[in-house]
Design an enzyme around this catalytic site. Structure first.
Site, PDB file in Angstrom:
ATOM      1  N   GLU A 198     102.983  57.669  44.776  1.00 29.28           N
ATOM      2  CA  GLU A 198     104.436  57.641  44.906  1.00 29.28           C
ATOM      3  C   GLU A 198     105.078  58.753  44.084  1.00 29.28           C
ATOM      4  O   GLU A 198     106.103  59.324  44.482  1.00 29.28           O
ATOM      5  CB  GLU A 198     104.984  56.280  44.459  1.00 29.28           C
ATOM      6  CG  GLU A 198     106.479  56.150  44.730  1.00 29.28           C
ATOM      7  CD  GLU A 198     107.053  54.818  44.290  1.00 29.28           C
ATOM      8  OE1 GLU A 198     108.244  54.556  44.612  1.00 29.28           O
ATOM      9  OE2 GLU A 198     106.344  54.046  43.621  1.00 29.28           O
ATOM     10  N   ASP A 226      97.032 103.967  49.698  1.00 30.45           N
ATOM     11  CA  ASP A 226      97.357 105.391  49.553  1.00 30.45           C
ATOM     12  C   ASP A 226      97.270 106.082  50.914  1.00 30.45           C
ATOM     13  O   ASP A 226      96.734 107.189  51.028  1.00 30.45           O
ATOM     14  CB  ASP A 226      96.417 106.050  48.543  1.00 30.45           C
ATOM     15  CG  ASP A 226      96.955 107.390  48.054  1.00 30.45           C
ATOM     16  OD1 ASP A 226      98.173 107.623  48.184  1.00 30.45           O
ATOM     17  OD2 ASP A 226      96.171 108.207  47.550  1.00 30.45           O
TER      18      ASP A 226
END
Length: 513
Positions: free
Chosen positions: A425, A263
């Site tokens: 893998e 803000d």
């Protein structure tokens, strides 16, 4: 100027006298475009497409003809020139109007939400009124107000402090209560910076929450906004630098602590005194929050325009921002099978590069792959085959799967029918190079992977051998495509070639050359 939305006035209206413009610059009612039609024929007529208004007289402003008089005509209108520009301080005046109560605002929470069941006890210190004497109000925000206060007793008796008061009546939602709790937590955590108020403690009673700032001299210099307005918005470069340095310093400090203010505006910076050289203090942390470097990443990756780089639904459920919820179960992802198909078709060189890249994945990135691997129900030795994939898919099979040709797609994974794949893998096969490339840390991933590849699998390669390895046919201009893939010094794969190898050779790559 603009469109006339009213009926033509009666003829007893007369043009304004003492006009600042000559008659030739007066506005004609429904003037003609090119002199083909007289004003008398057009006056008072409505548009055939929009019958509720007459055409604008603005275009005849530049005509030199004298308008014809008619009983149904719009009277002459005169405009002063030049037209005044819109006020640059309009939004600032609107803020001031809201502050002084001349503009009604919607109450927090919408005003219609039930407060039943809301716990408005914060566990803050009690007995504020017995220790401090409240003074006059010195400032007001959208959710609370600030007052001067004095110590009632003790060594500090009579000393002035600033107290922010937040009425519990305005805390009409659980979110509003949490905002106050977070504001106090952040103010308590942020300390030691010259451009921040020094938080001392928080109190509460049945009606209010009180946030006490010690050593805060009530900032007699007022808001930065007031200072800007008093100067007519005009600052020398040196004065502007002084302001910006203080603002940027406090913002940088907050960001370093992992806090965003959310803000930042001139009203939320106060001068400690009326002197031009006085210090600025950032205030009103009611909307502040801790940085989460996760929610932003989640949204950013979902909004990526490139579908290859965009998160899939299953990957989104694996994201750190959302995966901690107990009910956020990760489903099987079709992308895994698409990537496995491409991997199984790849050359041994590309498979080695992907294995090197998979070893650089973070814990969060491995989480998704572990979840996907587990859904395929690997055997006891921790491997999967084509049967595992078919079995996992059959559990969720519908008639739509037949129409969408998923079985045909699975047939392209037939290489797994004769061998098995372990998790290491699987990571190389199921990772998405395009998605990793979209991350800020992609360069780090690629460099680390290349170092591993240099140690484990990089070797001198001839261009013809590389072309054969990549499956490029004789019709492909091999040297044009692959000349920058190899280092000229030793014939090994260069870093650029390694990155290109990770993506694989496609028609797009060939056409680019």
């Amino acid at each position: 100027m603009g469109l006339c939305h009213s009926k033509p006035p009666s003829s007893d209206r007369v043009p304004a006298q003492n006009s600042p413009l000559p008659a030739s610059e007066s506005v004609k009612p429904n003037g003609d475009n090119d002199g083909d039609h007289s004003a008398a024929n057009n006056e008072g007529k409505k548009s055939p497409f929009f019958p509720f208004f007459s055409p604008s007289p603005a275009h005849s402003f530049f005509s030199k003809k004298t308008p014809a008089t008619s009983g149904n005509s719009t009277p002459k209108r005169f405009f002063k020139r030049p037209f005044p520009p819109p006020s640059p301080a309009k939004h600032i005046r609107a803020v001031l109007a809201r502050r002084h109560g001349s503009v009604k605002t919607i109450p927090e929470g919408g005003g219609g939400e039930s407060e039943v069941g809301l716990d408005k006890s914060f566990g803050f210190s009690k007995g504020f009124s017995s220790k401090y004497e409240m003074g006059e109000e010195v400032g007001r925000g959208h959710f609370g107000y600030t007052c001067a206060a004095k110590f009632k007793k003790g060594d500090a008796k009579g000393q002035q402090v600033a107290v922010k008061v937040i009425p519990k009546a305005k805390m009409t939602t659980a979110i509003a209560i949490e905002d106050v709790r977070r504001e106090v937590k952040i103010l308590r955590a942020l300390s030691g910076h010259n451009n921040l108020p020094h938080f001392y403690d928080a109190y509460e009673d049945h009606d209010n929450v009180y946030i006490w700032f010690v050593g805060f001299r009530l900032c007699e210099g007022g808001e930065l906004l007031d200072r800007i307005l008093s100067r007519g918005g005009k600052y020398t470069e040196e004065d502007a630098k002084t302001v910006m340095i203080q603002i940027l310093n406090v913002v940088a400090f907050c960001h370093l602590q992992g806090v965003v203010h959310r803000d930042l505006k001139p009203e939320n910076f106060l001068y400690t005194s009326k002197e031009d050289t006085s210090q600025l203090k950032a205030i009103d942390f009611g909307l502040s929050d801790y940085v989460r470097p996760e929610a932003r990443d989640f949204v950013k990756r979902l909004l990526n325009k490139d579908p290859r780089r965009r998160l899939t639904a299953a990957q989104a459920l694996s994201h750190p921002w959302i995966k901690d919820l107990n009910d956020a179960k990760v489903p099987l992802d079709i992308l895994v099978f698409k990537l496995m198909r491409a991997y199984l078709r790849s050359s041994s060189l590309r498979k080695a590069a992907l294995r090197a890249l998979s070893k650089t994945l973070t814990v969060d990135e491995l989480f998704y792959l572990r979840e996907q691997f587990a859904l395929l129900e690997p055997s006891k030795n921790g491997t999967i085959s084509l049967e595992n994939i078919k079995s996992a898919l059959m559990k969720m099979a519908t008639d739509a799967m037949k129409d969408s040709r998923i079985p045909e797609f699975l047939a392209q994974l037939s290489a797994l029918q004769y061998r098995r794949m372990d998790f290491e893998e699987f990571c190389a096969a199921a990772l998405s190079v395009h998605q990793l490339e979209a991350l800020d840390r992609w360069e780090q991933h690629a460099r680390c992977a290349y170092e591993l590849f240099e140690k484990e699998g990089n070797r001198p390669i001839m261009i013809d051998e590389l072309a054969s390895e990549l499956g490029l046919g004789p019709s492909v201009p091999v040297h044009a495509v692959l000349h920058d893939w190899l280092r000229h010094t030793d014939g090994k794969l260069s870093f650029l070639g390694f990155v290109k190898l990770l993506h694989g050779v496609s028609n797009r790559t060939i056409k680019a050359h």
